[in-house]
Design an enzyme around this catalytic site. Structure first.
Site, PDB file in Angstrom:
ATOM      1  N   GLU A 156       0.837  -1.222   0.000  1.00 25.52           N
ATOM      2  CA  GLU A 156       0.000   0.000   0.000  1.00 25.52           C
ATOM      3  C   GLU A 156       0.860   1.256   0.000  1.00 25.52           C
ATOM      4  O   GLU A 156       0.529   2.247  -0.674  1.00 25.52           O
ATOM      5  CB  GLU A 156      -0.941  -0.037   1.210  1.00 25.52           C
ATOM      6  CG  GLU A 156      -2.028  -1.090   1.049  1.00 25.52           C
ATOM      7  CD  GLU A 156      -2.645  -1.585   2.350  1.00 25.52           C
ATOM      8  OE1 GLU A 156      -3.674  -2.289   2.285  1.00 25.52           O
ATOM      9  OE2 GLU A 156      -2.109  -1.266   3.439  1.00 25.52           O
ATOM     10  N   THR A 162       3.263  -1.391   8.312  1.00 25.39           N
ATOM     11  CA  THR A 162       2.937  -2.421   9.303  1.00 25.39           C
ATOM     12  C   THR A 162       3.585  -3.779   9.029  1.00 25.39           C
ATOM     13  O   THR A 162       3.823  -4.551   9.945  1.00 25.39           O
ATOM     14  CB  THR A 162       1.409  -2.612   9.380  1.00 25.39           C
ATOM     15  OG1 THR A 162       0.924  -2.921   8.061  1.00 25.39           O
ATOM     16  CG2 THR A 162       0.723  -1.353   9.872  1.00 25.39           C
ATOM     17  N   ASP A 205      -6.739  -4.161  11.326  1.00 22.31           N
ATOM     18  CA  ASP A 205      -7.658  -3.327  12.116  1.00 22.31           C
ATOM     19  C   ASP A 205      -7.154  -3.226  13.546  1.00 22.31           C
ATOM     20  O   ASP A 205      -7.196  -2.173  14.178  1.00 22.31           O
ATOM     21  CB  ASP A 205      -9.064  -3.944  12.122  1.00 22.31           C
ATOM     22  CG  ASP A 205      -9.564  -4.236  10.721  1.00 22.31           C
ATOM     23  OD1 ASP A 205      -9.536  -3.310   9.898  1.00 22.31           O
ATOM     24  OD2 ASP A 205      -9.972  -5.376  10.448  1.00 22.31           O
TER      25      ASP A 205
END
Length: 292
Positions: free
Chosen positions: A133, A166, A215
């Site tokens: 991303e 991440t 999440d």
């Protein structure tokens, strides 16, 4: 939202939840049924909050979205909330895709990319992309840690003060059994000079496919950066350590349910959030970050 909401509540946040989808179960299962919220419905919910004058927030957290008009509506709402509270922090997980066996692919419509890049990221304060991303948002491929840091600088230049990649497929100094995450926090001092803190976190890989870890990461990072606003190292250590506690408990439980030699299924791999309450509230630091 099921994971993010309970985590934030356990850590003392009052949460107003808007479900962008209402599904029978997450999409890691073979089947799911339910509804997708559209931008008009989101606007209607927000109007209700506004009419009651309860739209006073310190944080906004967003994750998986499939619709461009919905995403554009999120931006409008965030901008309006920031006009009311200039200290509001918008945490955005720009969920668009991932890499499998070295090949990246998008699992949302491609027309979301320009909306994230041109509208969402510029109003975000904290973003949590994975490597793929981050590459999509900047148009640059990452092969080395140096390139990853340059990509994070590009993302800072787009708006966010805090950027955390991440997960990545970079080679971890600790070896192949570890996954690298990288964080960068850029603060502008009163005299206009910029100070950047950068960290690397290596966490043990867990051999399973979990749904909802992104999440969980974004919500956890929101909570720990709130408690440690000027110490990205500690915030990331607590975030990743708590994640490890949850994942290790989940995989242990899933394997026990599946039985010797059987692969755990989606139901058995549901994250053990409630059972991990103590680890979420006060995680023992089992993963250390390195300052770069």
């Amino acid at each position: 939202n099921k994971y993010s909401c309970v985590l934030l509540q356990v850590l003392g946040f009052e949460v107003d939840t808007v479900n962008s989808v209402q599904f029978s179960n997450h999409t890691g299962y073979a089947h799911w049924k339910g509804q997708v919220l559209n931008s008009d419905e989101l606007h209607e919910l927000y109007e209700g909050l506004k009419l009651n004058k309860v739209n006073q927030y310190d944080y906004v957290l967003t994750g998986y979205t499939r619709d461009t008009s919905f995403l554009a509506m999120v931006v409008d709402i965030v901008q309006e909330l920031k006009q009311q509270n200039s200290n509001l922090v918008y945490v955005c997980d720009p969920v668009m895709g991932d890499k499998w066996n070295g090949e990246g692919s998008m699992y949302v419509p491609k027309d979301l990319l320009p909306v994230y890049r041109d509208k969402v990221v510029p109003v975000a304060d904290i973003i949590t992309p994975n490597q793929f991303e981050a590459e999509l948002l900047t148009g640059r491929k990452i092969h080395t840690e140096k390139e990853a840091l340059e990509v994070m600088d590009m993302l800072h230049a787009m708006g966010p003060e805090t950027v955390v990649i991440t997960s990545s497929d970079l080679q971890a100094p600790l070896g192949n059994d570890y996954l690298i995450a990288l964080g960068s926090h850029r603060k502008t001092k009163a005299d206009g000079t910029k100070v950047t803190q950068r960290i690397r976190v290596e966490s043990p890989k867990v051999d399973a496919v979990f749904v909802g870890t992104g999440d969980l990461f974004a919500a956890m990072l929101l909570a720990w950066t709130h408690k440690h606003p000027n110490n990205l190292k500690v915030a990331c250590e607590k975030t990743v350590s708590a994640m490890q506690h949850v994942l290790q408990r989940t995989i242990k439980s899933a394997k026990a349910q599946a039985g010797e030699g059987n692969k755990p299924n989606s139901a058995q791999l549901e994250l053990r959030m409630v059972q991990s309450k103590k680890d979420i509230e006060n995680p023992e630091i089992i993963v250390k970050a390195t300052v770069l």
